[in-house]
Design an enzyme around this catalytic site. Structure first.
Site, PDB file in Angstrom:
ATOM      1  N   ARG A  24       0.809  -1.220   0.000  1.00 44.49           N
ATOM      2  CA  ARG A  24       0.000   0.000   0.000  1.00 44.49           C
ATOM      3  C   ARG A  24       0.837   1.262   0.000  1.00 44.49           C
ATOM      4  O   ARG A  24       0.478   2.268  -0.618  1.00 44.49           O
ATOM      5  CB  ARG A  24      -0.919  -0.023   1.237  1.00 44.49           C
ATOM      6  CG  ARG A  24      -1.677   1.255   1.513  1.00 44.49           C
ATOM      7  CD  ARG A  24      -2.414   1.163   2.847  1.00 44.49           C
ATOM      8  NE  ARG A  24      -1.519   0.890   3.954  1.00 44.49           N
ATOM      9  CZ  ARG A  24      -0.794   1.820   4.576  1.00 44.49           C
ATOM     10  NH1 ARG A  24      -0.850   3.083   4.190  1.00 44.49           N
ATOM     11  NH2 ARG A  24      -0.007   1.487   5.588  1.00 44.49           N
ATOM     12  N   HIS A  54      12.575   1.808  22.242  1.00 43.74           N
ATOM     13  CA  HIS A  54      12.189   2.977  23.043  1.00 43.74           C
ATOM     14  C   HIS A  54      11.072   2.589  24.005  1.00 43.74           C
ATOM     15  O   HIS A  54       9.876   2.678  23.686  1.00 43.74           O
ATOM     16  CB  HIS A  54      11.751   4.114  22.121  1.00 43.74           C
ATOM     17  CG  HIS A  54      11.676   5.438  22.798  1.00 43.74           C
ATOM     18  ND1 HIS A  54      10.505   6.143  22.969  1.00 43.74           N
ATOM     19  CD2 HIS A  54      12.655   6.197  23.375  1.00 43.74           C
ATOM     20  CE1 HIS A  54      10.743   7.274  23.604  1.00 43.74           C
ATOM     21  NE2 HIS A  54      12.042   7.337  23.859  1.00 43.74           N
ATOM     22  N   ARG A 129     -12.983 -20.451  26.769  1.00 39.68           N
ATOM     23  CA  ARG A 129     -12.308 -20.373  25.477  1.00 39.68           C
ATOM     24  C   ARG A 129     -12.803 -19.176  24.666  1.00 39.68           C
ATOM     25  O   ARG A 129     -12.517 -19.071  23.477  1.00 39.68           O
ATOM     26  CB  ARG A 129     -12.527 -21.677  24.705  1.00 39.68           C
ATOM     27  CG  ARG A 129     -11.916 -22.891  25.393  1.00 39.68           C
ATOM     28  CD  ARG A 129     -11.973 -24.123  24.503  1.00 39.68           C
ATOM     29  NE  ARG A 129     -13.331 -24.648  24.374  1.00 39.68           N
ATOM     30  CZ  ARG A 129     -13.817 -25.667  25.092  1.00 39.68           C
ATOM     31  NH1 ARG A 129     -13.050 -26.262  26.002  1.00 39.68           N
ATOM     32  NH2 ARG A 129     -15.050 -26.102  24.901  1.00 39.68           N
ATOM     33  N   CYS A 149      -3.421  -3.289  12.957  1.00 43.14           N
ATOM     34  CA  CYS A 149      -2.423  -4.283  12.520  1.00 43.14           C
ATOM     35  C   CYS A 149      -2.445  -5.466  13.487  1.00 43.14           C
ATOM     36  O   CYS A 149      -2.517  -6.615  13.060  1.00 43.14           O
ATOM     37  CB  CYS A 149      -1.038  -3.657  12.463  1.00 43.14           C
ATOM     38  SG  CYS A 149      -0.875  -2.401  11.183  1.00 43.14           S
ATOM     39  N   ARG A 169      -2.290  -9.101  11.771  1.00 45.63           N
ATOM     40  CA  ARG A 169      -2.546  -9.325  10.344  1.00 45.63           C
ATOM     41  C   ARG A 169      -1.423  -8.791   9.468  1.00 45.63           C
ATOM     42  O   ARG A 169      -1.112  -9.344   8.419  1.00 45.63           O
ATOM     43  CB  ARG A 169      -3.861  -8.662   9.921  1.00 45.63           C
ATOM     44  CG  ARG A 169      -3.822  -7.159  10.071  1.00 45.63           C
ATOM     45  CD  ARG A 169      -4.870  -6.426   9.261  1.00 45.63           C
ATOM     46  NE  ARG A 169      -4.678  -4.983   9.432  1.00 45.63           N
ATOM     47  CZ  ARG A 169      -3.987  -4.214   8.603  1.00 45.63           C
ATOM     48  NH1 ARG A 169      -3.388  -4.719   7.535  1.00 45.63           N
ATOM     49  NH2 ARG A 169      -3.878  -2.911   8.835  1.00 45.63           N
ATOM     50  N   SER A 170      -0.820  -7.683   9.901  1.00 38.65           N
ATOM     51  CA  SER A 170       0.234  -7.021   9.140  1.00 38.65           C
ATOM     52  C   SER A 170       1.368  -6.690  10.092  1.00 38.65           C
ATOM     53  O   SER A 170       1.157  -6.004  11.089  1.00 38.65           O
ATOM     54  CB  SER A 170      -0.306  -5.742   8.489  1.00 38.65           C
ATOM     55  OG  SER A 170       0.715  -5.060   7.790  1.00 38.65           O
ATOM     56  N   ALA A 171       2.555  -7.196   9.785  1.00 33.36           N
ATOM     57  CA  ALA A 171       3.662  -7.104  10.734  1.00 33.36           C
ATOM     58  C   ALA A 171       4.894  -6.471  10.091  1.00 33.36           C
ATOM     59  O   ALA A 171       5.601  -7.113   9.298  1.00 33.36           O
ATOM     60  CB  ALA A 171       4.005  -8.491  11.266  1.00 33.36           C
ATOM     61  N   ASP A 172       5.123  -5.198  10.406  1.00 32.83           N
ATOM     62  CA  ASP A 172       6.349  -4.496  10.024  1.00 32.83           C
ATOM     63  C   ASP A 172       7.437  -5.006  10.966  1.00 32.83           C
ATOM     64  O   ASP A 172       7.564  -4.556  12.104  1.00 32.83           O
ATOM     65  CB  ASP A 172       6.121  -2.988  10.175  1.00 32.83           C
ATOM     66  CG  ASP A 172       7.375  -2.153   9.943  1.00 32.83           C
ATOM     67  OD1 ASP A 172       8.476  -2.727   9.781  1.00 32.83           O
ATOM     68  OD2 ASP A 172       7.254  -0.913   9.948  1.00 32.83           O
ATOM     69  N   TYR A 212      10.393  -4.130   5.020  1.00 25.19           N
ATOM     70  CA  TYR A 212      10.368  -3.135   3.950  1.00 25.19           C
ATOM     71  C   TYR A 212      11.722  -3.080   3.244  1.00 25.19           C
ATOM     72  O   TYR A 212      12.774  -3.287   3.866  1.00 25.19           O
ATOM     73  CB  TYR A 212      10.000  -1.756   4.504  1.00 25.19           C
ATOM     74  CG  TYR A 212       8.525  -1.603   4.781  1.00 25.19           C
ATOM     75  CD1 TYR A 212       7.628  -1.390   3.737  1.00 25.19           C
ATOM     76  CD2 TYR A 212       8.023  -1.690   6.077  1.00 25.19           C
ATOM     77  CE1 TYR A 212       6.266  -1.264   3.979  1.00 25.19           C
ATOM     78  CE2 TYR A 212       6.660  -1.563   6.325  1.00 25.19           C
ATOM     79  CZ  TYR A 212       5.790  -1.352   5.266  1.00 25.19           C
ATOM     80  OH  TYR A 212       4.441  -1.240   5.511  1.00 25.19           O
TER      81      TYR A 212
END
Length: 266
Positions: A24, A54, A129, A149, A169-172, A212
């Protein structure tokens, strides 16, 4: 005793086997789909040591989520700027994590405090559960500055120990994931303290795990460093999970390698 390095192992795996993909932001990534890391929280606090994280930002961001806040002003007042790139001119981010955690809207117009509900369930039915907290509110995603994310997490109790599994779901991997690991490990400690439990594992499950293209040199530098022992977490006693302040949270014996700067893909 060897130091477990699931995060560094994942960096190496994506570097060696990841698939080149567009994204994206237009930056480009090397990506791998589906991976799991496990950390034994009784063996140390999983704060990455191959670069300095940090910790002030990690702690204040979690406290900000627990406040149910979605405006960066409170973060900025405490010297934390990690959300500034996505905020509006007034500092607003829309109904992101904190709003969904503390005030999930229902069709009847009421709101659900998922954190309080999760804590009550840990006390009343630790074998449930269904102890899940979700930030992925499909109906409100268009109003969010950035869709979640780290989308949802589940608590699990066994032998008096609390474990938490997160789905991201999205891992930088280079910039974001070290924060996420530390943040949810801290949350697990806080929830365990409030429920009268010991800590078990933090389990991180990732969907699109990516590095990236403009982070490859930084990752190579990080992987050239020798991991060091994890620090310890010390929490002051508090009557409520919402009473914790920055001063109540101490990370001791943290001896990382120097920080490594990298650009954020917005």
């Amino acid at each position: 005793m060897p130091i477990d390095t699931p995060y560094e192992d994942l960096l190496r795996l994506v570097t060696e086997r990841g698939t080149p993909k567009s994204d994206r932001t237009g930056t480009g990534t090397r990506s791998l789909f589906g991976h799991q890391m496990r950390y034994d929280l009784s063996a140390g606090f999983p704060l990455i040591t191959t670069k300095k994280v940090h910790t002030k930002s990690v702690i204040y961001e979690l406290l900000w989520f627990l406040r149910g806040d979605s405006n960066v002003r409170w973060l900025q007042e405490h010297g934390v700027t990690i959300w500034d790139e996505w905020a509006s001119e007034t500092g607003d981010l829309g109904p992101i994590y904190g709003v969904q955690w503390r005030s999930w809207p229902t069709p009847s117009g009421e709101h659900i405090d998922q954190i309080s509900s999760a804590l009550e369930l840990l006390k009343s039915d630790p074998d449930s559960r269904r102890n899940i907290v979700s930030a992925w509110n499909v109906g409100e995603i268009p109003q969010m500055a950035l869709p979640p994310c780290h989308a949802f997490f589940q608590f699990y109790v066994a032998d008096g120990k609390l474990s938490c599994q997160l789905y991201q779901r999205s891992a930088d991997l280079f910039l974001g994931v070290p924060f996420n690991i530390a943040s949810y490990a801290l949350l697990t400690h806080m929830m365990a303290a409030q429920a009268g439990l010991d800590v078990g594992e933090f389990i991180w499950t990732g969907g699109d795990c990516h590095i990236y293209d403009n982070h490859t040199e930084q990752v190579a530098l990080q992987l050239s460093r020798e991991p060091r022992p994890y620090p310890e977490l010390v929490l002051a006693p508090r009557d409520s999970i919402f009473d914790y302040t920055y001063e109540d949270i101490a990370i001791v014996n943290y001896d990382p390698h120097p920080a490594i700067k990298a650009p954020v893909a917005v």
